[in-house]
Design an enzyme around this catalytic site. Structure first.
Site, PDB file in Angstrom:
ATOM      1  N   LYS A  24     158.718 -14.384 -10.609  1.00  0.00           N
ATOM      2  CA  LYS A  24     159.808 -15.086  -9.930  1.00  0.00           C
ATOM      3  C   LYS A  24     161.114 -14.327 -10.081  1.00  0.00           C
ATOM      4  CE  LYS A  24     159.604 -19.527  -9.921  1.00  0.00           C
ATOM      5  NZ  LYS A  24     159.349 -20.640 -10.840  1.00  0.00           N
ATOM      6  N   ARG A  94     163.869 -22.476 -14.486  1.00  0.00           N
ATOM      7  CA  ARG A  94     162.450 -22.427 -14.099  1.00  0.00           C
ATOM      8  C   ARG A  94     161.709 -21.324 -14.829  1.00  0.00           C
ATOM      9  NH1 ARG A  94     161.785 -24.115  -8.297  1.00  0.00           N
ATOM     10  NH2 ARG A  94     163.820 -24.834  -7.633  1.00  0.00           N
ATOM     11  N   GLY A 103     152.613 -24.609 -11.251  1.00  0.00           N
ATOM     12  CA  GLY A 103     152.659 -25.953 -11.829  1.00  0.00           C
ATOM     13  C   GLY A 103     152.248 -26.045 -13.286  1.00  0.00           C
ATOM     14  N   MET A 105     153.738 -24.639 -15.964  1.00  0.00           N
ATOM     15  CA  MET A 105     154.832 -24.690 -16.933  1.00  0.00           C
ATOM     16  C   MET A 105     155.938 -25.607 -16.405  1.00  0.00           C
ATOM     17  SD  MET A 105     154.917 -20.824 -18.319  1.00  0.00           S
ATOM     18  CE  MET A 105     154.718 -20.012 -16.771  1.00  0.00           C
ATOM     19  N   ARG A 338     156.717 -15.431  -3.417  1.00  0.00           N
ATOM     20  CA  ARG A 338     155.673 -14.750  -4.195  1.00  0.00           C
ATOM     21  C   ARG A 338     154.486 -14.500  -3.280  1.00  0.00           C
ATOM     22  NH1 ARG A 338     154.618 -20.143  -7.733  1.00  0.00           N
ATOM     23  NH2 ARG A 338     153.686 -21.374  -6.093  1.00  0.00           N
ATOM     24  N   HIS A 456     150.246 -30.069  -5.287  1.00  0.00           N
ATOM     25  CA  HIS A 456     149.652 -29.479  -6.481  1.00  0.00           C
ATOM     26  C   HIS A 456     148.138 -29.384  -6.352  1.00  0.00           C
ATOM     27  CE1 HIS A 456     147.903 -29.846 -10.549  1.00  0.00           C
ATOM     28  NE2 HIS A 456     148.772 -28.893 -10.800  1.00  0.00           N
ATOM     29  N   ARG A 618     112.147  -5.855 -18.058  1.00  0.00           N
ATOM     30  CA  ARG A 618     112.282  -6.038 -19.499  1.00  0.00           C
ATOM     31  C   ARG A 618     111.055  -6.777 -20.039  1.00  0.00           C
ATOM     32  NH1 ARG A 618     116.276  -9.454 -22.345  1.00  0.00           N
ATOM     33  NH2 ARG A 618     115.130 -11.207 -21.482  1.00  0.00           N
ATOM     34  N   GLU A 746     121.282  -4.053 -27.977  1.00  0.00           N
ATOM     35  CA  GLU A 746     121.795  -5.416 -28.168  1.00  0.00           C
ATOM     36  C   GLU A 746     121.804  -5.816 -29.635  1.00  0.00           C
ATOM     37  OE1 GLU A 746     119.378  -8.150 -25.891  1.00  0.00           O
ATOM     38  OE2 GLU A 746     117.539  -7.084 -26.361  1.00  0.00           O
ATOM     39  N   SER A 765     120.353  -0.087 -21.651  1.00  0.00           N
ATOM     40  CA  SER A 765     121.049  -1.161 -20.959  1.00  0.00           C
ATOM     41  C   SER A 765     121.665  -2.046 -22.031  1.00  0.00           C
ATOM     42  CB  SER A 765     120.067  -1.942 -20.092  1.00  0.00           C
ATOM     43  OG  SER A 765     120.748  -2.989 -19.469  1.00  0.00           O
ATOM     44  N   THR A 768     124.734  -7.403 -23.688  1.00  0.00           N
ATOM     45  CA  THR A 768     125.941  -7.829 -24.397  1.00  0.00           C
ATOM     46  C   THR A 768     125.937  -9.304 -24.796  1.00  0.00           C
ATOM     47  OG1 THR A 768     126.939  -7.932 -22.211  1.00  0.00           O
ATOM     48  CG2 THR A 768     127.514  -6.046 -23.586  1.00  0.00           C
ATOM     49  N   ASN A 769     124.929 -10.048 -24.326  1.00  0.00           N
ATOM     50  CA  ASN A 769     124.843 -11.430 -24.828  1.00  0.00           C
ATOM     51  C   ASN A 769     124.438 -11.383 -26.305  1.00  0.00           C
ATOM     52  OD1 ASN A 769     125.241 -12.141 -22.167  1.00  0.00           O
ATOM     53  ND2 ASN A 769     123.056 -12.374 -21.746  1.00  0.00           N
ATOM     54  N   ASP A 770     123.349 -10.689 -26.564  1.00  0.00           N
ATOM     55  CA  ASP A 770     122.919 -10.574 -27.955  1.00  0.00           C
ATOM     56  C   ASP A 770     123.857  -9.689 -28.764  1.00  0.00           C
ATOM     57  OD1 ASP A 770     120.592 -12.139 -28.602  1.00  0.00           O
ATOM     58  OD2 ASP A 770     119.579 -11.016 -27.022  1.00  0.00           O
ATOM     59  N   CYS A 832     123.588  -5.373 -18.849  1.00  0.00           N
ATOM     60  CA  CYS A 832     122.908  -6.478 -18.170  1.00  0.00           C
ATOM     61  C   CYS A 832     123.217  -7.832 -18.802  1.00  0.00           C
ATOM     62  CB  CYS A 832     121.407  -6.236 -18.101  1.00  0.00           C
ATOM     63  SG  CYS A 832     120.648  -6.134 -19.722  1.00  0.00           S
ATOM     64  N   TYR A 852     125.969   1.722 -14.148  1.00  0.00           N
ATOM     65  CA  TYR A 852     125.901   0.489 -13.357  1.00  0.00           C
ATOM     66  C   TYR A 852     126.172  -0.738 -14.215  1.00  0.00           C
ATOM     67  CZ  TYR A 852     121.313  -0.358 -15.429  1.00  0.00           C
ATOM     68  OH  TYR A 852     120.310  -0.593 -16.323  1.00  0.00           O
TER      69      TYR A 852
HETATM   70  C1  PEP Z   1     121.467  -9.819 -23.500  1.00  0.00           C
HETATM   71  O1  PEP Z   1     121.170 -10.085 -24.655  1.00  0.00           O
HETATM   72  O2  PEP Z   1     122.592  -9.487 -23.143  1.00  0.00           O
HETATM   73  C2  PEP Z   1     120.443  -9.879 -22.441  1.00  0.00           C
HETATM   74  C3  PEP Z   1     120.722  -9.493 -21.218  1.00  0.00           C
HETATM   75  O3  PEP Z   1     119.250 -10.406 -22.761  1.00  0.00           O
HETATM   76  P1  PEP Z   1     118.984 -11.979 -22.907  1.00  0.00           P
HETATM   77  O4  PEP Z   1     120.191 -12.680 -22.401  1.00  0.00           O
HETATM   78  O5  PEP Z   1     117.768 -12.252 -22.136  1.00  0.00           O
HETATM   79  O6  PEP Z   1     118.813 -12.106 -24.391  1.00  0.00           O
HETATM   80 MG    MG Z   2     119.106 -10.168 -25.233  1.00  0.00          MG
END
Ligand code: PEP
Ligand code: MG
Length: 878
Positions: A24, A94, A103, A105, A338, A456, A618, A746, A765, A768-770, A832, A852
């Site tokens: 702003k 503001r 909206g 703040m 804006r 809003h 996998r 992982e 690969s 990244t969850n594990d 993945c 990728y």
């Molecule tokens: C992970 O762990 O990131 C993954 C892709 O495998 P899963 O979620 O099946 O454990």
């Molecule tokens: Mg996993």
């Protein structure tokens, strides 16, 4: 670098100072330099905000002095004097962060009023009613925002007065009523706070600026930031601006304008306004505004100037603008501009058309669309046949497109809690306010009785890609009984309704939805993104159907096929259960033989959908007990189906029970214990590839991925089984099929020893969850329950399972990628985990040089765009 100047006049700033002055503040400075009529003022910087927090919620004397000095300069510019008995200067205060947070703040208007200045204002304007109306608004706002005396208390006092007078709307209260009302407001304030309402304008100003700084940290702003990836360290700037009044009478008014339609993208100025009103009346949606075409008739000169400025601002900013304007006694002012929030449909159309109009380049167009927004484009619409059979029960303004069905809820809290229980909900409100943000996020659709296209509810819903119908006055809502009436019919909480945010129609009951059709602008725009990006985008898909969907959305292959997901269907789970409870190798082999053709069939389907595109398959990953029943009834049933006794099966289930299954017998550990599972899966993959290759001629190179590896030897053990099995089949079939064996990274130990792992793995690969789970050491299934405490206490700002923790987990990824490349320079690298579809995480993957990302089918376009934006920011293409 720390800047020692904390306050800038509008005339001292420019557009490049957005980080310091907020969006702003920077835009106000820019408009000033363009010569647009902007009420003048100054901006207290985002650094002053951060300093305020560092100094323990205190504006230090140093900053206070600077504010006073700029106020003196503003007095010179305006020829008015703050707090003076002659020509008093009134200001608005503001918020304005680097990214717009509509909206979220706080704002304070009419600051500088007190018992003296109000009298002067009344005299100077010859309008007592106007002066006291402004004063009562100020007391209400200041008390609420700065002093924590809720606005509701003042509304009640006002409602009571209206009742006593037998009038319905605020404008029916006359000057003497408002004088009494101000007195009552101040009395209430004193009773509540134990002190007089602050009358010293200088104190009002410093307190108001502090309050706006504090509002950066209010709960709704925090929720909004988490949803929109805005770090708390940015802080907000505060703009202090001379007040101009839209509520001075019939030649005054206020409104909002978009240079193109924010809902459809149509190239036509879209604006609405209210005469004799202040900005809050338009945004809060309390009165339904008029279309700008009325202004052409009522004030043709002002209208002409208005159109000219709107066009200028769009051309100058090379984007659709969202502006606020006020007409004071027939004179037009622009209060802010804006880049406007817009629906994804509008965003794509505008980006493509701006390029066609020669206003911007393709690369600039790519940067104009939020990747996350694309998600909503792919969400379903109503089935036309079903829609034609449905009865329209009401109609409002089509404020944000999309289709939604759900159970009616009347409060944000109800919407949130029902959503958490798994219900789809429609949030019905008289009007929404920023406090409703969590309920709005939870709702499939938002329906309001009051308000226009820029209320809003409409603005926020469009930003979130949630369907919204506003200004639906057909509904007579009774918030107390949690019901609404249309004509004679009453609808209660929990009743199903459907709504169409593109037509504004409301329907009774739930209506079936269908997949959306993707229009030409999407194709053109995504084509540009594909030309630009260097990072490939694959998909996580386990079935031919999901694969086909993802290919339609532009996936370049499958990055993760979770083979266990293929077994969850009712008719298949029996076979895997048979395999799990097998007592010896022979009986396990029998079960595996039955699984083989099913698995092979699925792979054939996936390869056929993919054509030449690659697929990473996998091998079995989850702990086996996930496939078994757990309560006695189900165990009994399964035991009889399988010809086992209850005790036998119960004992098997118990033997498979693990205290910590996520770190238990899963991933490659299963194949180490039961190599025959890996053998069967290898056969299925290789035979499927040979089959499709022979029939279709596709050059398929299967990628077999071993999960949860932490030690190169365990990978080697499983890989040897895969290679032996695959090579036998290939040679028996006289095929020259090539294949690859790789692994997921992982487990942190795999990242730490990635150079060794790369000796065996042809690709990595990142799971990244594990990897997030094991790096942080908290369960991906349970962390949600305590992470909210972490957000509240600012320990974490974002959910590391959604947005990659670049500092910790990211460091492991970068290190593993480098170590992997050291051993095997051409190693193929991908991700993945869920992060593969999160824009900021995609950017990280681009920056560390992955080949990728892989994400769920709906997020493929999101990742394609995020990858193109990452390339533009930091080019990798030669
Ligand atoms: C992970 O762990 O990131 C993954 C892709 O495998 P899963 O979620 O099946 O454990
Ligand atoms: Mg996993």
């Amino acid at each position: 670098m720390e800047n020692k100047k904390y306050v800038y006049l509008f005339s001292e700033g420019n557009l490049s100072m957005k980080n310091l002055l907020g969006g702003k503040g920077a835009n106000l400075a820019d408009m000033t330099s363009l010569g647009i009529p902007v009420p003048q003022g100054f901006t207290v910087t985002t650094q002053a905000c951060n300093k305020y927090y560092e100094d323990g919620l205190l504006i230090t004397p140093e900053v206070t002095l600077e504010i006073h000095a700029k106020m003196a300069e503003l007095e010179n510019i305006t020829g008015k004097k703050f707090g003076s008995m002659q020509n008093p200067l009134l200001v608005s205060v503001r918020s304005g962060a680097r990214a717009s947070m509509p909206g979220m703040m706080d704002t304070i208007l009419n600051l500088g009023l007190n018992d003296n200045t109000v009298e002067v204002l009344a005299k100077e304007t010859n309008n007592i009613r106007f002066a006291y109306d402004s004063y009562r608004r100020f007391i209400q706002m200041f008390a609420d925002v700065v002093m924590n005396v809720e606005k509701r208390n003042f509304e009640n006092i006002m409602d009571k007065m209206k009742e006593e007078k037998g009038v319905k709307v605020d404008t029916e209260l006359d000057a003497s009523d408002l004088i009494i009302l101000v007195k009552k407001f101040k009395e209430f304030y004193k009773e509540n706070k134990g002190e007089e309402f602050p009358s010293d304008p200088e104190r009002q100003l410093i307190e108001a600026i502090s309050a706006v700084f504090r509002s950066w940290d209010n709960p709704r702003a925090n929720v909004y930031r988490r949803l929109n990836d805005i770090p708390s360290e940015w802080g907000t700037a505060v703009s202090v601006q001379e007040m101009v009044f839209g509520n001075k009478g019939e030649t005054s008014g206020t409104g909002v304008a978009f240079s193109r339609n924010p809902s459809t993208g149509e190239k036509k100025i879209y604006a609405e306004y209210l005469m004799n009103a202040q900005g809050e009346d338009v945004v809060a949606g309390i009165r339904t505004p008029q279309d700008i075409s009325r202004l052409e008739k009522d004030m043709p000169k002002v209208y002409g100037q208005f159109m000219e400025i709107v066009n200028l601002l769009e051309t100058h900013n090379k984007d659709m603008q969202d502006m606020e304007f006020t007409i004071e006694d027939g004179k037009l002012y622009f209060l802010q501009t804006r880049n406007g929030k817009r629906t994804v449909q509008a965003a794509l159309k505008i980006a493509v058309e701006l390029v066609e109009e020669g206003m911007i380049t393709k690369r600039e167009a790519i940067m104009k669309v939020e990747p996350k927004q694309l998600d909503s484009l792919l969400h379903p619409n109503f089935d036309i046949d079903e829609l034609n059979k449905s009865i329209v029960i009401a109609k409002g303004l089509p404020a944000s497109p999309g289709a939604a069905s759900g159970k009616v809820c009347f409060t944000a809290e109800d919407a949130k809690s029902k959503h958490e229980l798994g219900d789809k909900v429609i949030l019905v409100r008289l009007e929404t306010s920023p406090e409703d943000i969590e309920g709005m996020v939870a709702a499939e659709g938002i329906l309001t009785v009051r308000g226009g296209m820029t209320s809003h509810a409409a603005v926020v819903a469009r930003g979130m890609g949630t369907c919204c119908v506003a200004g639906c006055t057909d509904l007579k809502v009774n918030e107390e009984t949690k019901s609404f009436k249309i004509g004679q019919k009453v609808y209660h909480e929990g009743d199903f309704i459907s709504m169409d945010g593109s037509s504004g129609n409301i329907y009774e009951g739930a209506i079936k939805t269908v997949e959306p059709e993707i229009n030409g602008f999407f194709e053109i725009f995504m084509g540009w993104a594909d030309e630009i990006r260097s990072l490939d985008v694959r998909t996580n898909a386990d079935t031919p159907k999901d694969t086909a969907q993802a290919v339609k959305y532009g996936a370049q292959g499958v990055g993760l096929c979770r083979t266990e997901h293929m077994f969850f269907d009712a008719d298949r789970i029996m076979l895997i259960r048979e395999m799990i409870v097998a007592k010896d190798l022979d009986s396990r082999m029998v079960a595996l033989e039955k699984l083989l053709p099913i698995q092979r069939g699925d792979f054939i389907g996936i390869y056929e959908e993919l054509g030449e595109r690659p697929a990473t398959i996998r091998f079995l990953d989850p702990p086996l007990h996930e496939f078994l029943p757990h309560d006695d009834e189900d165990i009994k049933e399964l035991a009889s189906d399988m010809g086992l006794t209850f005790d036998e099966l119960k004992a098997t289930v118990e033997s498979l029970h693990e205290v910590n299954p996520m770190m238990g017998h899963r991933g490659c550990r299963l194949a180490v214990s039961y190599p025959e599972i890996a053998q069967m899966q290898t056969r299925a993959v290789i035979e499927a590839a040979i089959d499709v290759r022979a029939r279709k001629g596709y050059n398929i190179i299967p990628e077999i991925m071993i999960p949860l590896v932490g030690e190169v030897k365990e990978l080697k053990y499983v890989k040897d089984i895969v290679v032996k099995t695959a090579d036998e089949i290939i040679s028996k079939s006289n095929s020259d099929l090539k294949y690859m064996v790789g692994t997921m990274i992982e487990v942190p130990r795999a990242a730490l020893t990635a150079d060794l792992i790369a000796k065996e793995a042809e690709f990595f690969s990142f799971g990244t969850n594990d990897l997030t789970q094991m790096t942080f050491g908290f369960s991906r299934d349970d962390a949600g329950s305590f992470l909210k405490d972490y957000y509240e206490k600012k320990v974490y700002e974002f959910d590391p399972f959604q947005k990659l923790d670049q500092v910790g987990v990211g460091k492991l990824i970068e290190m593993a990628a480098n170590l992997g490349r050291k051993t095997r320079p051409n190693i193929k690298l991908g991700i993945c985990g869920e992060h593969g579809g999160d824009p900021s995480s995609v950017e990280f993957c681009h920056n560390v040089g992955l080949d990728y990302v892989s994400c769920s089918p709906f997020r493929v376009p999101v990742a394609r765009l995020a990858a193109a934006q990452a390339e533009i920011k930091s080019p990798r293409k030669k």
